[in-house]
Design a protein around this motif. Structure first.
Motif, short mmCIF file in Angstrom:
data_model
loop_
_atom_site.label_atom_id
_atom_site.label_comp_id
_atom_site.label_asym_id
_atom_site.label_seq_id
_atom_site.Cartn_x
_atom_site.Cartn_y
_atom_site.Cartn_z
N ASP A 174 0.80 -1.23 0.00
CA ASP A 174 0.00 0.00 0.00
C ASP A 174 0.83 1.28 0.00
O ASP A 174 0.28 2.38 0.05
CB ASP A 174 -0.95 -0.01 1.20
N LYS A 196 -4.37 1.15 -0.56
CA LYS A 196 -4.86 1.67 0.73
C LYS A 196 -3.73 2.47 1.37
O LYS A 196 -3.05 2.02 2.31
CB LYS A 196 -5.26 0.51 1.62
N ASP A 199 -3.55 3.16 5.04
CA ASP A 199 -3.16 1.98 5.85
C ASP A 199 -1.64 1.94 5.99
O ASP A 199 -1.11 1.69 7.07
CB ASP A 199 -3.63 0.67 5.21
N GLY A 203 0.14 2.59 9.35
CA GLY A 203 0.70 1.34 9.86
C GLY A 203 2.22 1.30 9.87
O GLY A 203 2.83 0.57 10.65
#
Ligand code: FHN
Length: 473
Positions: A174, A196, A199, A203
Protein backbone atom coordinates in the motif's frame (compact mmCIF):
# COMPACT_ATOMS: atom_id res chain seq x y z
CA UNK A 1 22.55 38.64 11.54
CA UNK A 2 19.56 36.50 12.54
CA UNK A 3 17.80 39.50 14.05
CA UNK A 4 18.36 41.36 10.82
CA UNK A 5 16.79 38.50 8.87
CA UNK A 6 13.81 38.44 11.19
CA UNK A 7 13.48 42.20 10.98
CA UNK A 8 13.48 42.10 7.22
CA UNK A 9 10.55 39.69 7.34
CA UNK A 10 8.68 41.90 9.77
CA UNK A 11 9.25 45.00 7.74
CA UNK A 12 7.78 43.11 4.85
CA UNK A 13 10.73 43.84 2.61
CA UNK A 14 10.30 42.37 -0.83
CA UNK A 15 11.84 38.95 -1.12
CA UNK A 16 13.64 37.82 -4.19
CA UNK A 17 12.04 34.67 -5.46
CA UNK A 18 13.86 31.45 -6.20
CA UNK A 19 12.57 30.98 -9.68
CA UNK A 20 13.36 27.28 -9.90
CA UNK A 21 10.80 26.76 -7.13
CA UNK A 22 8.59 29.70 -8.07
CA UNK A 23 7.79 30.76 -4.49
CA UNK A 24 6.46 34.07 -5.65
CA UNK A 25 4.75 35.03 -2.41
CA UNK A 26 6.91 35.28 0.70
CA UNK A 27 5.58 33.42 3.69
CA UNK A 28 4.33 35.47 6.62
CA UNK A 29 6.80 35.88 9.45
CA UNK A 30 6.53 33.06 11.98
CA UNK A 31 8.54 33.64 15.17
CA UNK A 32 8.54 29.98 16.23
CA UNK A 33 9.78 28.85 12.84
CA UNK A 34 12.52 31.48 12.80
CA UNK A 35 13.63 30.30 16.25
CA UNK A 36 13.79 26.68 15.08
CA UNK A 37 15.77 27.79 12.05
CA UNK A 38 18.46 29.70 13.93
CA UNK A 39 21.07 26.94 13.92
CA UNK A 40 20.22 25.98 10.35
CA UNK A 41 20.78 29.49 9.04
CA UNK A 42 24.17 29.61 10.74
CA UNK A 43 25.27 26.11 9.72
CA UNK A 44 25.22 26.47 5.91
CA UNK A 45 26.89 23.16 5.13
CA UNK A 46 25.75 19.62 5.93
CA UNK A 47 26.53 16.02 5.02
CA UNK A 48 23.81 13.94 3.39
CA UNK A 49 24.26 10.15 3.59
CA UNK A 50 22.37 7.76 1.35
CA UNK A 51 22.94 4.27 2.67
CA UNK A 52 20.94 1.09 2.44
CA UNK A 53 20.65 -2.37 0.87
CA UNK A 54 21.19 -0.85 -2.59
CA UNK A 55 24.88 -0.38 -1.71
CA UNK A 56 25.29 -4.18 -2.14
CA UNK A 57 24.33 -4.42 -5.83
CA UNK A 58 25.94 -0.98 -6.27
CA UNK A 59 24.37 -0.41 -9.69
CA UNK A 60 24.43 -3.97 -11.05
CA UNK A 61 21.71 -6.64 -10.90
CA UNK A 62 22.33 -10.24 -11.93
CA UNK A 63 25.44 -9.24 -13.83
CA UNK A 64 23.72 -6.46 -15.78
CA UNK A 65 24.31 -2.75 -15.30
CA UNK A 66 21.19 -1.10 -13.96
CA UNK A 67 21.30 2.51 -15.10
CA UNK A 68 20.22 5.44 -12.97
CA UNK A 69 20.66 6.39 -9.34
CA UNK A 70 22.16 3.64 -7.16
CA UNK A 71 19.31 3.77 -4.63
CA UNK A 72 16.71 3.44 -7.42
CA UNK A 73 18.01 0.03 -8.55
CA UNK A 74 14.97 -1.89 -7.29
CA UNK A 75 12.66 0.38 -9.28
CA UNK A 76 14.80 0.82 -12.39
CA UNK A 77 15.36 -2.94 -12.79
CA UNK A 78 11.90 -3.88 -11.49
CA UNK A 79 13.31 -6.24 -8.89
CA UNK A 80 10.48 -8.08 -7.13
CA UNK A 81 10.21 -7.57 -3.37
CA UNK A 82 10.86 -11.26 -2.73
CA UNK A 83 14.20 -11.05 -4.57
CA UNK A 84 15.30 -7.64 -3.30
CA UNK A 85 14.57 -8.70 0.29
CA UNK A 86 17.26 -11.37 -0.02
CA UNK A 87 19.85 -8.59 0.14
CA UNK A 88 19.19 -8.35 3.87
CA UNK A 89 21.02 -11.66 4.33
CA UNK A 90 24.19 -10.10 2.91
CA UNK A 91 23.98 -6.73 4.64
CA UNK A 92 26.74 -6.85 7.22
CA UNK A 93 28.59 -3.51 7.33
CA UNK A 94 31.34 -4.56 9.69
CA UNK A 95 33.61 -1.68 8.63
CA UNK A 96 31.07 0.95 9.71
CA UNK A 97 32.70 3.26 12.24
CA UNK A 98 30.30 6.04 13.19
CA UNK A 99 33.04 8.10 14.83
CA UNK A 100 35.00 8.10 11.57
CA UNK A 101 31.96 9.38 9.71
CA UNK A 102 31.34 12.19 12.18
CA UNK A 103 35.06 13.01 12.16
CA UNK A 104 34.96 13.25 8.38
CA UNK A 105 31.97 15.60 8.50
CA UNK A 106 33.81 17.73 11.05
CA UNK A 107 37.05 17.75 9.06
CA UNK A 108 34.97 18.79 6.07
CA UNK A 109 33.58 21.77 8.00
CA UNK A 110 30.05 20.38 7.86
CA UNK A 111 27.75 21.34 10.70
CA UNK A 112 24.99 18.75 10.42
CA UNK A 113 24.45 15.26 9.07
CA UNK A 114 21.32 13.76 7.52
CA UNK A 115 21.13 10.01 6.94
CA UNK A 116 18.54 7.90 5.12
CA UNK A 117 16.66 6.13 7.91
CA UNK A 118 14.41 4.52 5.28
CA UNK A 119 14.65 5.22 1.58
CA UNK A 120 12.09 4.32 -1.12
CA UNK A 121 13.07 0.63 -0.95
CA UNK A 122 11.39 0.50 2.48
CA UNK A 123 14.34 -0.93 4.41
CA UNK A 124 15.03 0.76 7.76
CA UNK A 125 18.52 1.34 9.13
CA UNK A 126 17.03 1.30 12.62
CA UNK A 127 15.19 -1.09 14.91
CA UNK A 128 11.49 -0.76 14.28
CA UNK A 129 8.65 -2.41 16.12
CA UNK A 130 6.22 -1.86 13.24
CA UNK A 131 8.20 -3.54 10.45
CA UNK A 132 10.75 -6.36 10.73
CA UNK A 133 12.29 -5.12 7.47
CA UNK A 134 15.06 -3.38 9.37
CA UNK A 135 18.76 -3.76 10.03
CA UNK A 136 18.35 -5.25 13.51
CA UNK A 137 15.67 -7.84 12.76
CA UNK A 138 16.53 -8.81 9.19
CA UNK A 139 20.32 -8.78 8.78
CA UNK A 140 23.28 -10.70 10.18
CA UNK A 141 24.64 -7.37 11.43
CA UNK A 142 21.77 -7.08 13.96
CA UNK A 143 22.83 -3.67 15.32
CA UNK A 144 20.95 -0.39 15.02
CA UNK A 145 22.99 1.82 12.68
CA UNK A 146 21.17 5.02 13.53
CA UNK A 147 21.68 4.50 17.25
CA UNK A 148 25.42 4.15 16.74
CA UNK A 149 25.55 7.24 14.55
CA UNK A 150 23.35 9.23 16.95
CA UNK A 151 25.62 8.29 19.85
CA UNK A 152 28.74 9.32 17.92
CA UNK A 153 27.09 12.62 16.94
CA UNK A 154 26.13 13.26 20.58
CA UNK A 155 29.72 12.51 21.72
CA UNK A 156 31.17 14.88 19.14
CA UNK A 157 28.61 17.69 19.20
CA UNK A 158 27.25 17.10 15.69
CA UNK A 159 23.60 17.69 14.79
CA UNK A 160 21.87 14.69 13.22
CA UNK A 161 18.77 14.57 11.06
CA UNK A 162 16.92 11.69 9.44
CA UNK A 163 15.80 11.34 5.83
CA UNK A 164 12.52 9.42 5.74
CA UNK A 165 10.71 8.43 2.53
CA UNK A 166 7.15 9.00 3.69
CA UNK A 167 5.34 8.31 0.41
CA UNK A 168 7.29 5.87 -1.67
CA UNK A 169 7.80 2.49 -0.06
CA UNK A 170 8.43 -0.18 -2.66
CA UNK A 171 8.39 -2.94 -0.06
CA UNK A 172 4.79 -2.35 1.00
CA UNK A 173 1.74 -3.20 -1.07
CA UNK A 174 0.00 0.00 0.00
CA UNK A 175 3.02 2.33 -0.17
CA UNK A 176 3.51 4.45 -3.29
CA UNK A 177 5.79 3.51 -6.13
CA UNK A 178 5.98 -0.25 -6.52
CA UNK A 179 3.95 -0.82 -9.67
CA UNK A 180 5.82 -3.97 -10.76
CA UNK A 181 4.70 -6.08 -7.76
CA UNK A 182 1.54 -4.31 -6.66
CA UNK A 183 0.13 -2.54 -9.74
CA UNK A 184 -0.41 1.14 -10.38
CA UNK A 185 -0.88 3.61 -7.53
CA UNK A 186 -3.60 5.52 -9.35
CA UNK A 187 -6.47 4.75 -11.71
CA UNK A 188 -6.17 6.11 -15.27
CA UNK A 189 -8.26 9.14 -14.21
CA UNK A 190 -5.19 10.25 -12.24
CA UNK A 191 -7.36 10.94 -9.19
CA UNK A 192 -8.55 7.65 -7.76
CA UNK A 193 -6.07 5.91 -5.49
CA UNK A 194 -5.87 2.17 -6.05
CA UNK A 195 -3.90 1.35 -2.91
CA UNK A 196 -4.86 1.67 0.73
CA UNK A 197 -2.38 4.45 1.13
CA UNK A 198 -3.60 5.53 4.57
CA UNK A 199 -3.16 1.98 5.85
CA UNK A 200 0.51 2.20 4.90
CA UNK A 201 0.91 5.70 6.35
CA UNK A 202 -0.75 4.82 9.65
CA UNK A 203 0.70 1.34 9.86
CA UNK A 204 4.33 2.04 8.96
CA UNK A 205 5.38 5.55 8.02
CA UNK A 206 3.80 7.52 10.87
CA UNK A 207 4.82 5.06 13.63
CA UNK A 208 8.35 4.86 12.22
CA UNK A 209 8.69 8.65 12.26
CA UNK A 210 7.54 8.50 15.90
CA UNK A 211 10.24 5.92 16.60
CA UNK A 212 12.87 8.16 15.04
CA UNK A 213 11.78 11.04 17.22
CA UNK A 214 11.70 9.08 20.46
CA UNK A 215 14.72 6.78 20.43
CA UNK A 216 17.69 8.76 19.11
CA UNK A 217 17.94 11.93 21.21
CA UNK A 218 17.44 15.37 19.70
CA UNK A 219 16.69 15.13 15.99
CA UNK A 220 17.89 18.18 14.08
CA UNK A 221 15.50 17.66 11.18
CA UNK A 222 13.35 15.17 9.35
CA UNK A 223 14.05 15.17 5.63
CA UNK A 224 10.88 13.95 3.92
CA UNK A 225 11.05 13.28 0.18
CA UNK A 226 9.03 12.80 -3.02
CA UNK A 227 5.60 13.80 -1.65
CA UNK A 228 3.30 11.60 -3.72
CA UNK A 229 -0.34 11.30 -2.69
CA UNK A 230 0.13 13.62 0.26
CA UNK A 231 -3.25 15.26 -0.29
CA UNK A 232 -5.61 16.34 2.46
CA UNK A 233 -4.39 16.19 6.02
CA UNK A 234 -1.78 13.53 5.38
CA UNK A 235 1.14 15.95 5.48
CA UNK A 236 -0.28 17.67 8.53
CA UNK A 237 -0.37 14.34 10.38
CA UNK A 238 3.41 14.10 10.04
CA UNK A 239 3.85 17.72 11.06
CA UNK A 240 1.74 17.08 14.17
CA UNK A 241 3.88 14.07 15.10
CA UNK A 242 7.08 16.06 14.73
CA UNK A 243 5.84 19.12 16.61
CA UNK A 244 4.38 17.04 19.43
CA UNK A 245 7.42 14.86 20.10
CA UNK A 246 10.28 17.25 19.26
CA UNK A 247 9.06 20.80 18.71
CA UNK A 248 12.53 22.01 17.73
CA UNK A 249 12.98 19.48 14.93
CA UNK A 250 12.95 21.08 11.49
CA UNK A 251 10.87 19.76 8.61
CA UNK A 252 12.35 20.09 5.13
CA UNK A 253 10.45 21.28 2.07
CA UNK A 254 9.36 17.94 0.62
CA UNK A 255 6.69 16.73 3.00
CA UNK A 256 3.76 17.75 0.87
CA UNK A 257 2.63 20.50 3.18
CA UNK A 258 4.68 23.50 4.10
CA UNK A 259 7.90 22.71 5.94
CA UNK A 260 10.24 24.97 7.86
CA UNK A 261 12.44 25.70 4.88
CA UNK A 262 12.40 25.33 1.13
CA UNK A 263 14.18 22.42 -0.54
CA UNK A 264 15.30 23.06 -4.10
CA UNK A 265 15.34 20.36 -6.74
CA UNK A 266 18.25 17.93 -6.58
CA UNK A 267 21.50 19.73 -7.44
CA UNK A 268 19.57 22.91 -8.27
CA UNK A 269 21.11 26.19 -7.17
CA UNK A 270 18.74 29.07 -7.80
CA UNK A 271 20.05 31.99 -9.83
CA UNK A 272 19.09 34.61 -7.27
CA UNK A 273 19.17 35.26 -3.53
CA UNK A 274 16.33 34.81 -1.07
CA UNK A 275 16.04 35.66 2.61
CA UNK A 276 13.76 32.67 3.12
CA UNK A 277 15.62 29.64 4.50
CA UNK A 278 16.38 27.07 1.80
CA UNK A 279 18.66 24.15 1.06
CA UNK A 280 20.13 22.49 -2.01
CA UNK A 281 20.55 18.71 -1.72
CA UNK A 282 23.40 17.70 -3.98
CA UNK A 283 25.46 14.75 -5.14
CA UNK A 284 29.24 14.65 -4.98
CA UNK A 285 29.27 12.39 -8.06
CA UNK A 286 26.12 11.54 -10.07
CA UNK A 287 24.36 9.16 -7.68
CA UNK A 288 23.18 9.31 -4.07
CA UNK A 289 23.43 5.65 -3.11
CA UNK A 290 26.77 3.97 -3.85
CA UNK A 291 27.37 2.78 -7.42
CA UNK A 292 30.66 1.10 -8.16
CA UNK A 293 30.81 2.59 -11.67
CA UNK A 294 30.28 6.23 -10.67
CA UNK A 295 33.61 7.99 -10.22
CA UNK A 296 32.51 11.35 -11.57
CA UNK A 297 33.57 13.16 -8.42
CA UNK A 298 33.22 16.90 -8.21
CA UNK A 299 36.52 18.61 -7.58
CA UNK A 300 37.21 20.50 -4.34
CA UNK A 301 37.09 23.75 -6.33
CA UNK A 302 33.63 22.91 -7.67
CA UNK A 303 32.38 22.08 -4.18
CA UNK A 304 33.87 25.26 -2.70
CA UNK A 305 32.27 27.33 -5.45
CA UNK A 306 28.84 25.76 -4.96
CA UNK A 307 29.06 26.26 -1.21
CA UNK A 308 29.92 29.96 -1.42
CA UNK A 309 27.47 30.49 -4.29
CA UNK A 310 24.67 28.99 -2.20
CA UNK A 311 25.61 30.94 0.94
CA UNK A 312 25.74 34.20 -1.03
CA UNK A 313 22.14 33.46 -2.08
CA UNK A 314 20.97 32.66 1.45
CA UNK A 315 20.87 28.85 1.31
CA UNK A 316 22.42 25.72 2.78
CA UNK A 317 24.39 23.06 0.91
CA UNK A 318 23.57 19.46 1.85
CA UNK A 319 26.25 17.46 0.09
CA UNK A 320 25.85 13.72 -0.23
CA UNK A 321 28.14 10.76 0.26
CA UNK A 322 27.18 7.18 -0.58
CA UNK A 323 28.92 4.63 1.65
CA UNK A 324 29.71 1.11 0.45
CA UNK A 325 27.85 -1.94 1.75
CA UNK A 326 30.72 -2.52 4.16
CA UNK A 327 30.26 0.93 5.68
CA UNK A 328 33.09 2.86 4.06
CA UNK A 329 32.65 6.36 2.67
CA UNK A 330 34.54 6.21 -0.64
CA UNK A 331 38.06 7.58 -0.25
CA UNK A 332 37.72 9.89 -3.26
CA UNK A 333 34.73 11.68 -1.75
CA UNK A 334 36.43 11.88 1.66
CA UNK A 335 39.48 13.46 0.01
CA UNK A 336 37.38 16.10 -1.75
CA UNK A 337 35.52 16.91 1.45
CA UNK A 338 38.68 17.21 3.54
CA UNK A 339 40.32 19.51 0.98
CA UNK A 340 37.34 21.86 1.14
CA UNK A 341 37.41 21.49 4.93
CA UNK A 342 41.00 22.75 5.04
CA UNK A 343 39.96 25.76 2.96
CA UNK A 344 37.08 26.41 5.35
CA UNK A 345 39.41 26.36 8.34
CA UNK A 346 41.09 29.48 6.99
CA UNK A 347 38.07 31.01 5.24
CA UNK A 348 35.04 29.85 7.22
CA UNK A 349 34.20 33.41 8.33
CA UNK A 350 33.00 34.00 4.79
CA UNK A 351 30.58 31.08 5.06
CA UNK A 352 29.19 30.26 8.51
CA UNK A 353 26.39 32.58 9.63
CA UNK A 354 27.17 34.79 6.64
CA UNK A 355 24.47 36.80 4.90
CA UNK A 356 23.49 37.12 1.26
CA UNK A 357 25.09 39.28 -1.39
CA UNK A 358 23.82 42.85 -1.26
CA UNK A 359 24.52 43.16 -5.01
CA UNK A 360 23.47 40.30 -7.26
CA UNK A 361 24.82 41.28 -10.66
CA UNK A 362 27.76 38.93 -10.06
CA UNK A 363 25.41 35.90 -10.30
CA UNK A 364 24.98 36.42 -14.04
CA UNK A 365 21.94 37.31 -16.08
CA UNK A 366 19.05 35.82 -18.00
CA UNK A 367 19.69 35.50 -21.68
CA UNK A 368 18.07 38.10 -23.87
CA UNK A 369 17.43 35.36 -26.42
CA UNK A 370 14.56 32.91 -26.32
CA UNK A 371 16.74 30.05 -25.04
CA UNK A 372 15.58 27.63 -22.33
CA UNK A 373 17.56 25.52 -19.87
CA UNK A 374 17.13 21.75 -19.41
CA UNK A 375 14.18 22.38 -17.10
CA UNK A 376 12.43 24.47 -19.73
CA UNK A 377 13.01 27.75 -17.90
CA UNK A 378 14.52 30.88 -19.36
CA UNK A 379 18.24 30.30 -19.67
CA UNK A 380 20.34 31.91 -16.97
CA UNK A 381 23.90 32.68 -18.01
CA UNK A 382 25.78 32.25 -14.76
CA UNK A 383 28.89 34.18 -14.01
CA UNK A 384 31.16 32.20 -11.70
CA UNK A 385 34.17 34.46 -11.16
CA UNK A 386 33.38 35.73 -7.68
CA UNK A 387 30.74 35.78 -4.97
CA UNK A 388 30.19 38.01 -1.99
CA UNK A 389 28.85 37.15 1.45
CA UNK A 390 28.31 39.49 4.37
CA UNK A 391 28.45 40.11 8.08
CA UNK A 392 27.67 43.43 9.75
CA UNK A 393 30.27 45.94 8.54
CA UNK A 394 32.05 43.37 6.35
CA UNK A 395 31.92 42.13 2.79
CA UNK A 396 33.66 38.86 1.96
CA UNK A 397 34.62 38.76 -1.72
CA UNK A 398 35.52 35.18 -2.67
CA UNK A 399 37.41 34.93 -5.96
CA UNK A 400 37.42 31.63 -7.83
CA UNK A 401 39.59 32.95 -10.64
CA UNK A 402 42.06 35.79 -10.54
CA UNK A 403 39.97 38.93 -10.70
CA UNK A 404 40.20 41.50 -13.39
CA UNK A 405 42.75 44.04 -12.27
CA UNK A 406 41.93 46.38 -10.73
CA UNK A 407 38.76 44.87 -9.22
CA UNK A 408 36.00 47.42 -8.77
CA UNK A 409 33.87 47.14 -5.65
CA UNK A 410 30.20 47.51 -6.62
CA UNK A 411 28.87 50.95 -5.83
CA UNK A 412 27.57 51.56 -2.29
CA UNK A 413 26.91 54.57 -0.12
CA UNK A 414 28.85 53.35 2.93
CA UNK A 415 32.40 54.57 3.39
CA UNK A 416 34.92 51.80 2.76
CA UNK A 417 37.48 51.46 5.54
CA UNK A 418 40.02 48.75 4.75
CA UNK A 419 40.59 45.47 2.94
CA UNK A 420 42.66 42.37 3.69
CA UNK A 421 42.96 38.74 2.69
CA UNK A 422 40.96 36.55 5.05
CA UNK A 423 43.35 33.60 5.21
CA UNK A 424 46.52 35.47 6.23
CA UNK A 425 45.20 38.95 7.06
CA UNK A 426 47.59 40.53 4.53
CA UNK A 427 46.38 44.10 3.94
CA UNK A 428 45.16 45.10 0.47
CA UNK A 429 45.23 48.80 -0.40
CA UNK A 430 41.95 50.38 -1.51
CA UNK A 431 42.06 53.08 -4.17
CA UNK A 432 39.18 55.53 -4.68
CA UNK A 433 38.98 57.67 -7.83
CA UNK A 434 35.91 59.43 -9.25
CA UNK A 435 33.73 57.76 -6.64
CA UNK A 436 34.85 54.25 -7.66
CA UNK A 437 36.84 52.08 -5.29
CA UNK A 438 39.15 49.39 -6.56
CA UNK A 439 41.78 47.02 -5.24
CA UNK A 440 44.46 44.83 -6.74
CA UNK A 441 45.33 41.39 -5.49
CA UNK A 442 48.85 40.07 -5.79
CA UNK A 443 49.26 37.34 -8.40
CA UNK A 444 49.11 34.41 -8.37
CA UNK A 445 46.17 34.32 -5.97
CA UNK A 446 47.07 33.14 -2.49
CA UNK A 447 44.84 30.09 -2.83
CA UNK A 448 44.16 29.15 -6.47
CA UNK A 449 41.00 27.30 -5.39
CA UNK A 450 39.44 30.40 -3.87
CA UNK A 451 40.82 33.50 -2.19
CA UNK A 452 38.72 35.67 0.09
CA UNK A 453 39.21 39.42 0.44
CA UNK A 454 37.43 41.10 3.34
CA UNK A 455 36.33 44.69 2.80
CA UNK A 456 35.25 46.55 5.93
CA UNK A 457 32.89 49.49 5.67
CA UNK A 458 31.20 52.01 7.91
CA UNK A 459 27.83 50.92 9.31
CA UNK A 460 26.40 47.47 9.62
CA UNK A 461 24.55 46.99 6.34
CA UNK A 462 25.30 47.95 2.80
CA UNK A 463 23.32 50.88 1.47
CA UNK A 464 23.25 50.46 -2.26
CA UNK A 465 23.59 53.33 -4.66
CA UNK A 466 20.92 53.36 -7.31
CA UNK A 467 22.47 53.36 -10.80
CA UNK A 468 21.72 56.36 -12.99
CA UNK A 469 18.52 55.99 -14.93
CA UNK A 470 18.93 53.72 -17.91
CA UNK A 471 22.56 53.21 -17.00
CA UNK A 472 24.77 50.82 -15.15
CA UNK A 473 27.73 51.28 -12.91
O1 FHN B 1 14.16 9.82 -5.33
C1 FHN B 1 14.98 10.50 -4.43
C2 FHN B 1 16.44 10.23 -4.67
O2 FHN B 1 16.70 8.87 -4.59
C3 FHN B 1 17.27 10.96 -3.63
O3 FHN B 1 16.96 10.51 -2.34
C4 FHN B 1 16.98 12.45 -3.72
C5 FHN B 1 17.71 13.31 -2.73
O4 FHN B 1 17.26 14.61 -2.81
N1 FHN B 1 15.53 12.68 -3.54
C6 FHN B 1 14.66 11.98 -4.46
C7 FHN B 1 14.64 12.60 -5.78
O5 FHN B 1 14.49 13.98 -5.71
Amino acid sequence: MRKAVAASFMLGLALVSIRAQSPTVPRPYDAAREKRLEWFREAKYGMFIHWGLYAIPAGEWKGQRCLGLGEWLMNRCKVPVTEYEQLTKQFNPTKFNPDDWVQLAQDAGMKYMVITSKHHDGFALFKSSVSPYNVVDATPYKKDLLKQLADACARRGMRLGFYYSQSQDWHEKDGAGNTWDFGPDMAPDGKTELKKYDDYLRGKAEPQVKELLTSYGPVALIWFDTPRNMAGERGQRFTDIVRKIQPNTLIDGRLGTEGDYRSTGDNVIPPEASTEAWETPATINDTWGFRKDDTNWKSPGQVAFKLVDIVSKGGNYLLNVGPTAEGIIPQASADVLRTVGRWLKANGDAVYDAGTSPFGAEFGEYTSKDAKDVRGQKLFLANNEWRVTTKPGKLYFTFFVEPRTPFEIPAMKNKLLRAYRLADKAPIPLKTENGRTTFEMSRPMLDPMATVVVVEYEGTHVEKLVPPEGGEW
